[in-house]
Design an enzyme around this catalytic site. Structure first.
Site, PDB file in Angstrom:
ATOM      1  N   LYS A  34     -10.611   6.652  -4.717  1.00 21.09           N
ATOM      2  CA  LYS A  34     -10.802   6.157  -3.351  1.00 21.09           C
ATOM      3  C   LYS A  34     -11.906   6.981  -2.707  1.00 21.09           C
ATOM      4  CE  LYS A  34      -5.987   4.826  -2.508  1.00 21.09           C
ATOM      5  NZ  LYS A  34      -6.146   3.363  -2.367  1.00 21.09           N
ATOM      6  N   ARG A  50       2.053  -0.800  -8.967  1.00 19.75           N
ATOM      7  CA  ARG A  50       2.688  -1.861  -9.755  1.00 19.75           C
ATOM      8  C   ARG A  50       3.082  -1.365 -11.146  1.00 19.75           C
ATOM      9  NH1 ARG A  50      -2.268  -5.721  -8.820  1.00 19.75           N
ATOM     10  NH2 ARG A  50      -2.100  -4.574  -6.870  1.00 19.75           N
TER      11      ARG A  50
HETATM   12  N1  BES Z   1      -1.603   2.794  -2.136  1.00 22.55           N
HETATM   13  C1  BES Z   1      -2.545   1.765  -2.194  1.00 22.55           C
HETATM   14  C2  BES Z   1      -2.323   0.668  -1.143  1.00 22.55           C
HETATM   15  C3  BES Z   1      -2.449   1.080   0.299  1.00 22.55           C
HETATM   16  C4  BES Z   1      -3.615   0.836   0.995  1.00 22.55           C
HETATM   17  C5  BES Z   1      -1.373   1.640   0.968  1.00 22.55           C
HETATM   18  C6  BES Z   1      -3.711   1.192   2.319  1.00 22.55           C
HETATM   19  C7  BES Z   1      -1.481   1.976   2.293  1.00 22.55           C
HETATM   20  C8  BES Z   1      -2.634   1.753   2.967  1.00 22.55           C
HETATM   21  C9  BES Z   1      -2.524   1.096  -3.567  1.00 22.55           C
HETATM   22  O1  BES Z   1      -2.166   1.906  -4.624  1.00 22.55           O
HETATM   23  C10 BES Z   1      -3.895   0.574  -3.808  1.00 22.55           C
HETATM   24  O2  BES Z   1      -4.800   1.342  -3.833  1.00 22.55           O
HETATM   25  N2  BES Z   1      -3.994  -0.723  -3.952  1.00 22.55           N
HETATM   26  C11 BES Z   1      -5.248  -1.386  -4.199  1.00 22.55           C
HETATM   27  C12 BES Z   1      -4.962  -2.536  -5.123  1.00 22.55           C
HETATM   28  C13 BES Z   1      -6.176  -3.160  -5.723  1.00 22.55           C
HETATM   29  C14 BES Z   1      -6.904  -2.190  -6.618  1.00 22.55           C
HETATM   30  C15 BES Z   1      -5.748  -4.380  -6.486  1.00 22.55           C
HETATM   31  C16 BES Z   1      -5.810  -1.891  -2.872  1.00 22.55           C
HETATM   32  O3  BES Z   1      -5.062  -2.276  -1.994  1.00 22.55           O
HETATM   33  O4  BES Z   1      -7.041  -1.862  -2.747  1.00 22.55           O
HETATM   34 ZN    ZN Z   2      -3.702   3.069  -5.459  1.00 25.53          ZN
END
Ligand code: BES
Ligand code: ZN
Ligand code: ZN
Length: 456
Positions: free
Chosen positions: A231, A305
């Site tokens: 990130k 997931r």
């Molecule tokens: N933990 C994040 C999701 C998240 C985003 C939680 C903002 C709280 C606030 C999750 O693990 C993630 O990064 N998801 C990705 C999924 C994508 C790669 C399909 C996302 O939401 O971008």
């Molecule tokens: Zn994530």
């Protein structure tokens, strides 16, 4: 904050401040420090409006050093909802002070129940129930707000063990060696680059003679850097919130054990840290999950997931004959985009179960929005090298696709519902009775759901 029920008339109670509710065209309040009176003007006496406006007053009170406040439950023949009052007082009073040097001011609330239609015992029970619920919400908030250095998978395991001091709760912790034996490869892969060992935590609340059984799964990513699909910048800040699902399950088990609900409840938590390092799992890796599905990793940031897939596999293998299996996870940013951040996205196939969840949502005031599955997007999860992939190229409807991935690990689709709580579980703003940061979202909803399910 302490709340006391008083049988006397309001005038007979001595306190620093008095709070009065009046019907008005507008929503507003008047805080007169000299006369020591607060008048709360409400354009509706609906529960959500009381929560919305009263929480503003409770926050305002923090700026003063008053020690007590009195309020009458019956306002001009209109009886207020005691549960909403207690919830709002206790939840708006919450502050996360672990990392602040300033001490908290204490306020006593006296509620005159004079003229109430309810008997004292019933009101006392409501106060006691709502105090348990609010303190469990605040317990979840504390966990989620705690910094990642201070809250690792091991801390979560210790918190679970503390809950297991209750005679009806037992707890099993699986460390990396046991995870390997069980074939929980997804949890192992996600946590591999972390110095903090990943854990699967299995909590069981089993009151004597309970006939109903439910399983709650929780995503407990104590920190989500995204892994090698790192990130960037602001996107990583707040990712201590990624343990909100598992923290919620801990809170639910705490609440129902104190409320002594007669349902067997299992909590299965995947506690890991998603880090980077030379042994990190990588995009292009293939993981064998649930001893049968080969999953191509296309994005290490879609780690929740994977962790949950192992939790489903574990629950299906180890817990027999449950009625429902619900999972709670801060799974996707897309669920925030879809519903604006204050609402959990829910997905599932059982329409009756959906109605039950929506009723509990309405009763608790914690919002849910249903998202539909559809078969036209199935192809997006197809992989060229494995059975499927963890993160589709097309990022639209990512919240739905997250649930469609999980669906592959659900044994009986009629028993399952998914809660994507990425939005409401953590917000960088004050909203209603919720503070900046962790809200403890879902606890009140689930207590309503479980209370009703116990009676059904
Ligand atoms: N933990 C994040 C999701 C998240 C985003 C939680 C903002 C709280 C606030 C999750 O693990 C993630 O990064 N998801 C990705 C999924 C994508 C790669 C399909 C996302 O939401 O971008
Ligand atoms: Zn994530
Ligand atoms: Zn995550």
């Amino acid at each position: 904050m302490n709340i006391y029920l008083k049988k006397q008339k309001l005038d007979a109670i001595t306190s620093d401040l008095e709070l009065k509710f009046i019907a008005s065209k507008k929503n507003d309040y008047d805080f007169n420090v000299e006369t020591k009176k607060i008048v709360l003007m409400l354009n509706s006496f609906k529960k959500e409006n009381i929560r919305y406006m009263l929480s503003k007053v409770v926050r305002q009170l923090k700026n003063y050093s008053f020690k007590s406040l009195k309020i009458s439950l019956v306002q001009k023949k209109k009886e207020l909802d005691l549960a909403s009052l207690v919830d709002t007082f206790l939840l708006s009073d919450y502050e996360f002070l672990k990392y602040k040097s300033e001490k908290k001011k204490q306020l006593d609330i006296y509620i005159s129940i004079f003229d109430s239609k309810e008997d004292f015992k019933t009101l006392e029970q409501i106060l006691s129930e709502r105090t348990i619920v609010s303190s469990s919400v605040n317990y979840v908030r504390d966990i989620v707000n705690t910094a990642p250095y201070d809250y690792t998978p091991d801390t979560m395991a210790k918190d679970a063990k503390k809950l297991a001091k209750d005679e009806n709760i037992s707890c099993k912790i699986y460390g990396e060696e046991e995870l390997e034996e069980l074939g929980l490869n997804a949890i192992l892969a996600v946590s591999r680059a972390s110095v903090n060992e990943g854990k699967l935590i299995h909590l069981k609340y089993k009151p004597k003679n309970s006939k109903k059984k439910i399983v709650l799964l929780g995503k407990g990513v104590t920190y989500d850097t995204g892994g090698l699909s790192l990130k960037r910048g602001d996107g990583m800040v707040s990712m201590k919130c990624d343990k909100a699902g598992a923290s919620l399950v801990l809170g639910i088990i705490k609440a129902i054990s104190e409320l002594k609900l007669n349902i067997e409840v299992h909590g299965v938590l995947g506690a890991v840290e998603n880090m980077i390092g030379s042994d990190a799992f990588k995009p292009d890796d293939v993981i064998k999950i649930a001893n049968k599905h080969y999953v191509e990793i296309t994005n290490t940031d879609a780690e929740g997931r994977l962790v949950l897939a192992d939790c489903f596999y574990y629950a299906n293998k180890k817990i027999k004959d449950f009625d429902y299996i619900l999972d709670f996870a801060t799974l996707t940013g897309a669920s925030i985009g879809a519903f604006g951040g204050f609402t959990a996205a829910i997905l599932g196939h059982n329409q009756k179960l959906k109605t039950k969840i929506e009723k509990a949502s309405h009763k608790s005031g914690e919002l849910v929005g249903y998202m539909p599955f559809n078969i036209y997007m199935q192809d997006r999860l197809k992989s060229g090298v494995a059975d499927f992939l963890n993160s589709p190229k097309d990022k639209s409807a990512a919240a739905i696709l997250g649930a469609m991935f999980l669906e592959k690990f659900v044994e009986d689709k009629n028993k399952w519902f998914h809660f994507d709580i990425a939005g409401p579980s953590y917000r960088k703003q004050v909203w209603g009775e919720n503070p900046y940061g962790a809200s403890g979202y879902g606890l009140r909803l689930m207590v309503e759901f479980l209370k009703k399910y116990e009676r059904d």
